[in-house]
Design an enzyme around this catalytic site. Structure first.
Site, mmCIF file in Angstrom:
data_model
loop_
_atom_site.group_PDB
_atom_site.id
_atom_site.type_symbol
_atom_site.label_atom_id
_atom_site.label_comp_id
_atom_site.label_asym_id
_atom_site.label_seq_id
_atom_site.Cartn_x
_atom_site.Cartn_y
_atom_site.Cartn_z
ATOM 1 N N PHE A 1 -13.393 3.292 5.629
ATOM 2 C CA PHE A 1 -12.659 2.328 4.831
ATOM 3 C C PHE A 1 -12.338 3.018 3.516
ATOM 4 C CE2 PHE A 1 -12.150 -1.169 1.804
ATOM 5 C CZ PHE A 1 -11.084 -1.800 2.431
ATOM 6 N N GLU B 1 4.862 4.232 5.696
ATOM 7 C CA GLU B 1 3.675 3.379 5.756
ATOM 8 C C GLU B 1 2.468 4.134 5.212
ATOM 9 O OE1 GLU B 1 2.165 0.710 5.590
ATOM 10 O OE2 GLU B 1 2.203 -0.227 7.565
ATOM 11 N N ASP B 2 1.565 3.425 4.572
ATOM 12 C CA ASP B 2 0.368 4.084 4.056
ATOM 13 C C ASP B 2 -0.588 4.463 5.176
ATOM 14 O OD1 ASP B 2 -0.381 1.445 4.588
ATOM 15 O OD2 ASP B 2 -1.460 1.157 2.704
ATOM 16 N N LYS C 1 -5.002 6.450 11.674
ATOM 17 C CA LYS C 1 -6.366 6.095 12.080
ATOM 18 C C LYS C 1 -6.347 5.699 13.553
ATOM 19 C CE LYS C 1 -10.139 3.331 10.159
ATOM 20 N NZ LYS C 1 -10.435 2.349 9.089
ATOM 21 N N ARG D 1 -5.911 0.408 -6.042
ATOM 22 C CA ARG D 1 -4.615 0.998 -5.678
ATOM 23 C C ARG D 1 -4.162 2.065 -6.667
ATOM 24 N NH1 ARG D 1 -2.103 -2.097 -1.625
ATOM 25 N NH2 ARG D 1 -2.660 -4.293 -1.586
ATOM 26 N N ASP E 1 -3.364 1.734 11.418
ATOM 27 C CA ASP E 1 -4.731 1.436 11.820
ATOM 28 C C ASP E 1 -4.672 0.892 13.246
ATOM 29 O OD1 ASP E 1 -7.401 0.615 11.955
ATOM 30 O OD2 ASP E 1 -7.413 -0.240 9.956
ATOM 31 N N GLY F 1 0.767 -1.240 0.000
ATOM 32 C CA GLY F 1 0.000 0.000 0.000
ATOM 33 C C GLY F 1 0.794 1.284 0.000
ATOM 34 N N ASP G 1 -6.223 -0.467 -0.965
ATOM 35 C CA ASP G 1 -6.957 -1.397 -1.814
ATOM 36 C C ASP G 1 -8.177 -1.974 -1.115
ATOM 37 O OD1 ASP G 1 -6.212 -4.726 -1.281
ATOM 38 O OD2 ASP G 1 -5.254 -3.179 -0.075
#
Length: 183
Positions: free
Chosen positions: A155, A102-103, A134, A168, A106, A47, A162
């Site tokens: 989401f 990092e994307d 997040k 993506r 979470d 990601g 993705d």
């Protein structure tokens, strides 16, 4: 928006222009913090790839790149909590500055696993840069040093994010319509 999957997007959270502006600001901040010191950037696959590629272009400090991969999602829209290690770095990071790219953070479980793994190799420093933070879902005390955007309980897809390996390649980040997500 002119992607075939745009019909499944409920809302565009960040446009291409907003993303690029914030990424440029992050690159400038990282460059100021590291100066002429070398950075070993670790891109967390898959990601973070678009984010990492764009961010690298804005970092003026000496930089080498490597890749790691792990997952807690397993093809679903929420983290399973079980970390599955997939790829390790090849660079020797002992005594070097490490910057994880990092994307999204979470639950924090995946990145905690990866950073703990790299800390065992005695880097000089270890920092984290994430595009999306997040915190509402956080299950660890892991926090990023550089954050692109804070994200609520959405989401998201696009720009590396993705759903079942699709979306993506969109140049924006959007929230999926609930009816487009298969449980």
């Amino acid at each position: 928006m002119n992607h075939p999957l745009d019909k499944n997007i409920q809302q565009v959270l960040y446009t291409k222009e907003q993303l690029q502006q914030r990424i440029a600001e992050l690159g400038k901040q990282i460059s100021a913090d590291y100066g002429d010191e070398e950075i070993v950037a670790i891109c967390v696959l898959k990601g973070a790839t678009p984010f990492c590629a764009d961010l690298m272009r804005h970092i003026t400090s000496p930089l080498v790149i490597d890749f790691m991969a792990a997952s807690t999602y397993g093809g679903t829209s929420s983290s399973s909590g079980v970390v599955r290690f997939q790829k390790d770095i090849e660079e020797d990071v002992c005594g070097r500055n490490v910057l994880f790219i990092e994307d999204i953070i979470d639950s924090g479980l995946t990145l905690r696993y990866l950073t703990d793994h790299v800390r065992l190799r005695h880097p000089k420093s270890l920092k984290i840069c994430c595009l999306m933070d997040k915190t509402v879902k956080r299950k660890t005390d892991l926090y990023a040093d550089y954050v692109g955007f804070n994200l609520g309980d959405h989401f998201i897809v696009g720009y590396g994010f993705d759903y079942e390996e699709s979306y993506r390649n969109m140049d924006y980040i959007g929230v999926m319509k609930p009816e487009a997500i298969h449980s």
